[in-house]
Write an enzyme that holds these catalytic residues in place. Structure first.
Site, mmCIF file in Angstrom:
data_model
loop_
_atom_site.group_PDB
_atom_site.id
_atom_site.type_symbol
_atom_site.label_atom_id
_atom_site.label_comp_id
_atom_site.label_asym_id
_atom_site.label_seq_id
_atom_site.Cartn_x
_atom_site.Cartn_y
_atom_site.Cartn_z
ATOM 1 N N SER A 65 -11.063 -0.750 -0.480
ATOM 2 C CA SER A 65 -9.802 -0.751 0.275
ATOM 3 C C SER A 65 -10.027 -1.045 1.741
ATOM 4 O O SER A 65 -9.166 -1.604 2.416
ATOM 5 C CB SER A 65 -9.106 0.609 0.155
ATOM 6 O OG SER A 65 -8.360 0.724 -1.018
ATOM 7 N N HIS B 6 -3.599 6.095 3.777
ATOM 8 C CA HIS B 6 -4.361 4.959 3.249
ATOM 9 C C HIS B 6 -3.832 3.635 3.784
ATOM 10 O O HIS B 6 -4.573 2.816 4.328
ATOM 11 C CB HIS B 6 -4.310 4.991 1.723
ATOM 12 C CG HIS B 6 -5.183 3.986 1.049
ATOM 13 N ND1 HIS B 6 -4.750 2.709 0.742
ATOM 14 C CD2 HIS B 6 -6.460 4.062 0.610
ATOM 15 C CE1 HIS B 6 -5.732 2.051 0.146
ATOM 16 N NE2 HIS B 6 -6.783 2.853 0.053
ATOM 17 N N ASP C 83 0.849 -1.194 0.000
ATOM 18 C CA ASP C 83 0.000 0.000 0.000
ATOM 19 C C ASP C 83 0.887 1.248 0.000
ATOM 20 O O ASP C 83 1.994 1.219 -0.556
ATOM 21 C CB ASP C 83 -0.924 -0.025 1.227
ATOM 22 C CG ASP C 83 -2.260 0.652 0.969
ATOM 23 O OD1 ASP C 83 -2.270 1.889 0.854
ATOM 24 O OD2 ASP C 83 -3.283 -0.046 0.894
#
Length: 494
Positions: free
Chosen positions: A423, A256, A218
């Protein structure tokens, strides 16, 4: 039915078609001749250096890989990487482009998407002994829909910071949401609504995923965040850049990756806080990355799995890219190198869990979700309706909570924030798989299909046409009968 063209599939059917040396000579020669006469109509643009991915034959040993690397260097390629676990190599190589129908040279360091489809490598690398196939690199993005509440907004990076050439995403203060608690963990431990506000699975899964190694590919992770202190204190946390990438650190410039990892293994927010966690940075601060760097992360997990055959290994990829829709000029098919890497990793014992994507489209058009060796995860809301942005279709294996998910916030050392997208759904499934594997004793590894069966067998709950991933936290202590519970118990016992 999933139908993905991978290198393994091509080799198995003996249907590999590559550009011949003559084809390359004709293509390059024709382009050069055109340039000398009608430059405006047909230009040859050198789009900097385009990252190129080569898949090697299983028989290509260390001497073979050295010869391949030498040939790439002779062709002007740089930054050659050998992905030993995946039997692949990557390099940044000069490319020429037929500019008759497009925009010519692409952005700095590569080609634009429209140009990439017309790019022709300066060498035909399938003529190198040991090379099975090759393809240009492509882009991937964090699988989180722009415009959803909680989507970060870019700001300029401070001068001198690690990613000063990139934008840095700062997660905004979220708007109020319906369930200001860990409703995702609540949903994955019960078969039906309404939610009972119980978020624990400790009764049946007391190890919390202990002994399972989870990789997160990620934007990196904020290693100092409070949600990861228990991991750092126990030596179960590693944060690193993808080997061979241009990142100098694995620290998160976005938030994220930190959020995703927090859902998997956070002390207070995680589904499986007992796992060993390795965050590998493959996406920049704006959530953009390349297949090459994702494959590099997948190779790390694959090599570790090969070196530790008794340990279960998961890789969580909350990212996606469009599947290649055409091959390189002269090739019969488009080769999905991401799918090829996932197939090889699965054979080595790595279970890849990936976001289905957030375009409200058929997930079979996206990679790595479309690969049958990947657990593809769609997103649902707290009312058991599929999220409007979630990709769908036959390539989605399971759905999981993905709207208003509370997890680690990289803006502060101990903050939490609610975000939405596939996600956020994928790490729930990664955590559930880790819980099951952690209780299986000496035979803890499961195949991709076995993971899907273990997370969908109890009660067979479906949202639309897709099974909901969940685990019964009390099935091991109370006998309710039925084949579903027996199947779950079998996976727990090994």
């Amino acid at each position: 039915m999933r139908a993905v063209v991978t290198v393994a599939a091509i080799a198995a059917t003996a249907a590999l078609t590559a550009i011949s040396a003559a084809d390359v000579a004709v293509a390059v020669g024709a382009a050069a001749a055109s340039t000398s006469t009608t430059t405006a109509r047909r230009a040859v643009a050198v789009g900097g250096r385009q990252a190129t991915i080569l898949s090697l034959l299983p028989s290509c040993d260390s001497e073979c890989t050295q010869r391949v690397a030498a040939r790439l260097a002779a062709d002007g390629c740089q930054r050659v990487r050998h992905l030993r676990g995946l039997r692949m190599m990557t390099a940044e190589c000069p490319w020429v482009v037929d500019g008759a129908h497009g925009d010519g040279a692409g952005a700095v360091g590569g080609l634009t998407a429209s140009t990439r489809d017309r790019a022709v490598g300066k060498g035909d690398w399938t003529t190198i002994p040991g090379v099975a196939a090759w393809a240009p690199d492509d882009g991937v993005t964090a699988a989180m829909p722009v415009g959803e509440p909680g989507w970060p907004t870019p700001r300029a990076a401070e001068s001198g910071t690690e990613d000063s050439t990139e934008a840095v995403l700062m997660l905004p203060t979220p708007a109020p949401f319906t369930f200001p608690y860990l409703w995702g963990r609540d949903r994955i431990n019960q078969p039906s609504l309404p939610l009972d506000k119980r978020t624990s699975t400790q009764q049946c899964y007391p190890r919390g995923g202990a002994g399972v190694h989870v990789y997160v590919a990620d934007t990196g992770c904020m290693s100092a965040h409070a949600e990861f202190r228990h991991l750092a204190a126990a030596g179960r946390l590693e944060v690193m850049p993808a080997p061979g990438s241009r990142y100098s650190t694995g620290e998160d410039g976005s938030g994220h990756g930190t959020h995703v990892a927090g859902t998997i293994a956070g002390r207070g927010t995680g589904v499986a806080p007992g796992v060993r966690l390795t965050c590998i940075k493959v996406l920049n601060a704006t959530g953009q990355g390349t297949v090459t760097d994702v494959l590099s992360a997948l190779d790390v997990a694959t090599q570790w799995a090969a070196d530790h055959p008794d340990n279960p290994v998961l890789l969580s990829a909350s990212l996606s890219g469009k599947r290649p829709h055409r091959g390189i000029p002269g090739a019969a098919v488009a080769i999905d190198m991401m799918a090829s890497g996932a197939t090889t990793a699965a054979a080595a014992g790595v279970v890849v869990v990936a976001a289905a994507g957030n375009d409200a489209a058929d997930a079979c058009g996206y990679t790595p979700a479309s690969d049958p060796h990947v657990v593809a995860v769609g997103s649902v809301q707290s009312n058991d309706e599929v999220a409007a942005s979630s990709n769908w279709g036959a390539c989605v294996d399971v759905v999981a909570p993905g709207v208003g998910i509370l997890s680690a916030d990289a803006r502060s050392m101990d903050g939490r924030v609610a975000l939405s997208g596939t996600s956020m759904a994928a790490p729930h499934v990664t955590g559930l798989a880790a819980l099951v594997m952690g209780e299986r004793g000496s035979q803890r590894r499961l195949s991709t299909q076995q993971v899907v069966e273990a997370l969908t067998a109890p009660a067979g709950i479906r949202v639309g046409q897709t099974p909901l991933a969940w685990l019964d936290p009390t099935a091991c202590e109370r006998e309710r009968g039925g084949a579903a519970n027996a199947l779950t118990a079998r996976y727990l016992r090994g």
